[in-house]
Structures are given as structure tokens and as C-alpha cells.
Design a protein around this motif. Structure first.
Motif, short mmCIF file in Angstrom:
data_model
loop_
_atom_site.label_atom_id
_atom_site.label_comp_id
_atom_site.label_asym_id
_atom_site.label_seq_id
_atom_site.Cartn_x
_atom_site.Cartn_y
_atom_site.Cartn_z
N ALA A 1 -2.16 7.05 -5.74
CA ALA A 1 -2.31 5.61 -5.98
C ALA A 1 -3.78 5.21 -6.02
N ARG A 2 -4.55 5.76 -5.10
CA ARG A 2 -5.98 5.43 -5.07
C ARG A 2 -6.69 5.92 -6.34
N MET A 3 -6.32 7.07 -6.80
CA MET A 3 -6.93 7.63 -8.01
C MET A 3 -6.66 6.73 -9.22
N LYS A 4 -5.39 6.29 -9.31
CA LYS A 4 -5.05 5.43 -10.45
C LYS A 4 -5.78 4.10 -10.38
N MET A 5 -5.84 3.57 -9.21
CA MET A 5 -6.52 2.28 -9.04
C MET A 5 -8.01 2.39 -9.32
N ARG A 6 -8.59 3.47 -8.83
CA ARG A 6 -10.02 3.68 -9.07
C ARG A 6 -10.29 3.82 -10.56
#
Lengths: 165, 314
Positions: free
Chosen positions: A150-155
């Protein structure tokens, strides 16, 4: 759990629970029903649930109730399908968004439901990985992987947004 | 070939320092194969055992490391190392900033609107108390009724007994002047005897044309009650039933009240000054008068008719 403790739980956790439910089910009416259902469930078991574990119980009940609700409404099928095109769509939609917050929430809607719950519990309530695992019924490793994805996609989304600006 | 006898020492020096690229190293090895005399001199290749110790400081942290840094999962030493790297590396600093932004921040202005509806009130616990209080009040009321009813019946019995005693009547098998019984079997026997005596007297006096009184209907009622008690004198069971029928109210209540269960005779009842006579006692008073009149009439000698005597004399 006594009546006063139960009422204290309403004061302490109902707002957070409502925000969590609202982020999952999206509709205010549904979120209110979910919160009410959770507190009713807890009151039925108020002899078994202690005040210390009330928050965890409420969020667990909220997670399951929200998932059941979404399944009934056949929303989950749409959410579970993760496609690259979703990212592309969001990338296109970024132009219409005012700030990063809106972009993140629009992205949150596209995430698989389990990832949504994990991320919301982590960011909204600050739960540890093992607590999230207990609430959602996942393993700690799964929770870690979901948060990472999730963090990767958001970043990625924020990076693209900043490049556009 | 670029390597020759003039510049071989430069290549050898660079090779020792590890500065030669792969192509130059290959060329150097080919030159040394052709001129092995350079291997034996002071520029011969030494063994390289030294390791660069600051490799970690040169490496860029990967994404997992950065996410763990943002999540707060790293140790303090690792966090400080990344912070130190980020201070000198703007790209890394920007990367950390992006990951920090990729966190959901709750909108604290969104509140649950129906908190009061969820809360429970203390009435839930008061309700059982009210229910118990109502049950207790009901029990107390029933107890009060029971005591009051017993008290009234006891007083009525006392009055009736005193009235009977003042009229000279020991007992009558009717509901209004019932004696307090000792046992049901005794009552049967006593009532049977009394009933037969009084029945014959009252019926005789009532049937006589000279003893017509205004209480004639009452006499008939008593007669009927006699028939209830003594209709079958040979059957004890029927007598007991008859007695029970006549004394229903007193018998049942006295069995429930411990004060009345201790049977006592008529003489043990305290005499009251109350001389109020019931209807039955009045009737019995009249019966006594009728008996007196009958005895006086028997004393009077009526002369025989003359013509009857003369006829006989003839």
C-alpha cells in the motif's frame, strides 16, 4: 463491563470507529449502521468483554461487519480486482484532485479490502502489526506485506502527482 | 596493444590499486604472458586481501528500509544512519518525504452523530428492583387480607357463641350459631343428637295452630338445615359432609390459622356483655314460650260433652 464503562467506550471509540467504518463502506448511513451494530454486539457480551479489550473488540467487529456489508452489496468483487489500469486511472484523475489527501483516499478505494483495513488501522488508530493481525485475522507477515504494498502504491501516486505539478 | 615496456610499470601500479577495468586487466595479463621477466621484478603482482570497510555508508537505502523507517520499525542506530545519509543526499531526502506523505491522516472533524442513542441508561437495572418491590407489595397485601379475614371470622364466632349462651342454647347445627368444634367427628355426633331433639320440638310447635308466630319462615329454614345434617343418621360420611357443608367457612379458615386450630369448647369462650340476639336465638326464645304454653294447656281439664255422657248412660 459495567454500564458506565460501556458508555465511556461510546465516548472514546465511537468517533474513531465511525471514521474507520466510513472509510471502508463509504456511505454515512452504512457506517452509522455498522458502528451501532458493533456496540450492540459488545453490549450483548458486556459480561465477557473487559474495558481494556473493548477497543480491540469493537474494531474487530467493525472490520467483519463492514466486510459482510460490502459482500452483501457486491462491492467487494469490484474492489478485489487489482488492475494496472486502476493506477493509470488514478493517475489521470490526479489532475482533478485538490490535494494529496484526496489522492490518497481515491487510491485507498482501489486497494483490496484487506489492505484498506490494514492501512486504516495502522494510520488511523496506530495499531501495531500484531494487533492488526489479531483484528483482521491475518498473519503478522501478511500485515507487513500489505502495508508495504500500500505504501509503495501511494508513494508512486504522490510521486507522479508532484512531477505533474 | 597499448601496453609496452615504457608504460608497463604504470599499468602494474594501477592493477595493484584495483583501478584497472576488465579490458585493461586482460591486456595486462596478455603482455605479462609475452614478457614473463616483468613478473619476477619488483612489480610482480601481490595478493590482494584488503576489504573496503565503508561499503554500507556508500550504499543507498532501499525502499523496504525507507518504509520501515517511516513506519518506525528500525532500531535507533539504523534510523540515525538513514537520517545522516538523507542530510547529504537530496534524492534520499525527497524519497523519505514522499513515503511520509503516503500516510492516511484521519479527519478529526468527522464524528459519530448518534452517541446518545448508543449509550445505555441505568433504568435497565432499576426495572428489576421495581418488579421485586411490586411482588413484595403483593405478598404483603395478601398477608394483610388473610389476617384481616381471620380476625373477622374469629370475632363473629365469639359473638354467636355468647348470644347462644345468653339464650340458653348450647348449639344448633346452623351456620349462624355454630359452636366452635373440637373435632369433626365430635361435631357430627353432637349435632346429630341436638338436631333430632330440636327438630321434633320445633316441628311440633310450628305445626300446632296455637303456636303460629311471625318467625314461621325461619322455622322452616332451620328445619331444612336439620335435614341437611341429619338426613342419613346411619352414615357417618354423609354426616361429616353435612357438617362440612354447614361449617365450610369456619372449618377451612380455622385450619389455616394456628390460633384457631387449637380447638376449645364452648365454655372456654369468654362471655361478653353483648346481648344482641340473632334471628335463630329469637326463634328459639319463641319456641321456649311455646313449650310453656303447651304445658299449661295440658294442665287445663276440658269437661266432656253432656249428650255424649247421657247417651252412654242410657
Amino acid at each position: 463491563m459495567t454500564i458506565s464503562e460501556y458508555n465511556q467506550c461510546v465516548d472514546l471509540y465511537s468517533d474513531g470507529l465511525y471514521r474507520f467504518a466510513l472509510s471502508l463502506v463509504k456511505l454515512e448511513q452504512d457506517a452509522e449502521d455498522v458502528v451501532q451494530d458493533c456496540f450492540e454486539k459488545m453490549w450483548k457480551k458486556h459480561d465477557e468483554v473487559s474495558f481494556v479489550k473493548a477497543k480491540s473488540y469493537l474494531f474487530t467487529a467493525c472490520h467483519h461487519t463492514a466486510i459482510d456489508l460490502l459482500r452483501r452489496k457486491n462491492k467487494l468483487i469490484q474492489i478485489e480486482i487489482e488492475k494496472e489500469s486502476d493506477i493509470q486511472e488514478n493517475y489521470i484523475q490526479i489532475h482533478g484532485k485538490k490535494n494529496i489527501k484526496e489522492v490518497l483516499f481515491s487510491l485507498l478505494e482501489k486497494l483490496p479490502h484487506a489492505q484498506q483495513s490494514v492501512l486504516l488501522l495502522r494510520d488511523y488508530e496506530g495499531y501495531a502489526y500484531d494487533e492488526i493481525a489479531q483484528i483482521t485475522g491475518l498473519s503478522v507477515e501478511q500485515v507487513r506485506v500489505y502495508i508495504f504494498r500500500a505504501r509503495m502504491k501511494m508513494r508512486e501516486m504522490i510521486g507522479k502527482m508532484e512531477n505533474l505539478i | 596493444m597499448r601496453i609496452n615496456k615504457k608504460n608497463i610499470h604504470v599499468y602494474l601500479q594501477q592493477y595493484h590499486l584495483g583501478m584497472l577495468n576488465e579490458a585493461d586487466s586482460v591486456e595486462l595479463m596478455q603482455f605479462l604472458a609475452l614478457h614473463p621477466e616483468y613478473l619476477e621484478n619488483e612489480f610482480s603482482l601481490p595478493e590482494i586481501n584488503e576489504i573496503f570497510k565503508n561499503k554500507k555508508s556508500l550504499k543507498k537505502p532501499n525502499e523496504i528500509k525507507l518504509i520501515n523507517f517511516v513506519e518506525g520499525n528500525l532500531s535507533r542506530v539504523e534510523e540515525n544512519l538513514i537520517k545522516a545519509l538523507a542530510e547529504n543526499d537530496k534524492i534520499l531526502e525527497k524519497e523519505i518525504k514522499l513515503f511520509k506523505q503516503a500516510r492516511l491522516i484521519p479527519d478529526k472533524s468527522v464524528l459519530f452523530p448518534h452517541k446518545q442513542r448508543l449509550k445505555k441508561k441505568d433504568e435497565i437495572f432499576i426495572f428489576p428492583l421495581i418488579r421485586w418491590a411490586a411482588v413484595l407489595a403483593g405478598i404483603l397485601f395478601l398477608g394483610y387480607l388473610f389476617i384481616r379475614l381471620n380476625d373477622n371470622i374469629f370475632r363473629n364466632t365469639q359473638k354467636t357463641t355468647v348470644a347462644n349462651k345468653s339464650n340458653g342454647v348450647k348449639s344448633l347445627p346452623s351456620f349462624t350459631n355454630n359452636p366452635i368444634i373440637q373435632t369433626p367427628h365430635d361435631v357430627v355426633q353432637q349435632n346429630q343428637k341436638t338436631a333430632h331433639k330440636k327438630k321434633s320440638k320445633i316441628i311440633n310447635s310450628a305445626q300446632s295452630p296455637l303456636t303460629q308466630s311471625p318467625h314461621q319462615p325461619e322455622v322452616e329454614r332451620i328445619e331444612n338445615s336439620f335435614e341437611l345434617t341429619a338426613s342419613e343418621p346411619n352414615s357417618i360420611a354423609s354426616k361429616e359432609e353435612a357438617v362440612k357443608n354447614n361449617f365450610t367457612s369456619e372449618t377451612k379458615i380455622s385450619m389455616e390459622d394456628p390460633q384457631v386450630i387449637t380447638y376449645h369448647s364452648i365454655e372456654s369462650v369468654p362471655v361478653e356483655a353483648d346481648t344482641d340476639t340473632s334471628v335463630t336465638s329469637q326463634i328459639m326464645h319463641n319456641v321456649g314460650l311455646l313449650e310453656k304454653m303447651k304445658s299449661e294447656m295440658e294442665k287445663i281439664k276440658i269437661p266432656k260433652p253432656v249428650f255424649f255422657a247421657s247417651f252412654r248412660e242410657e
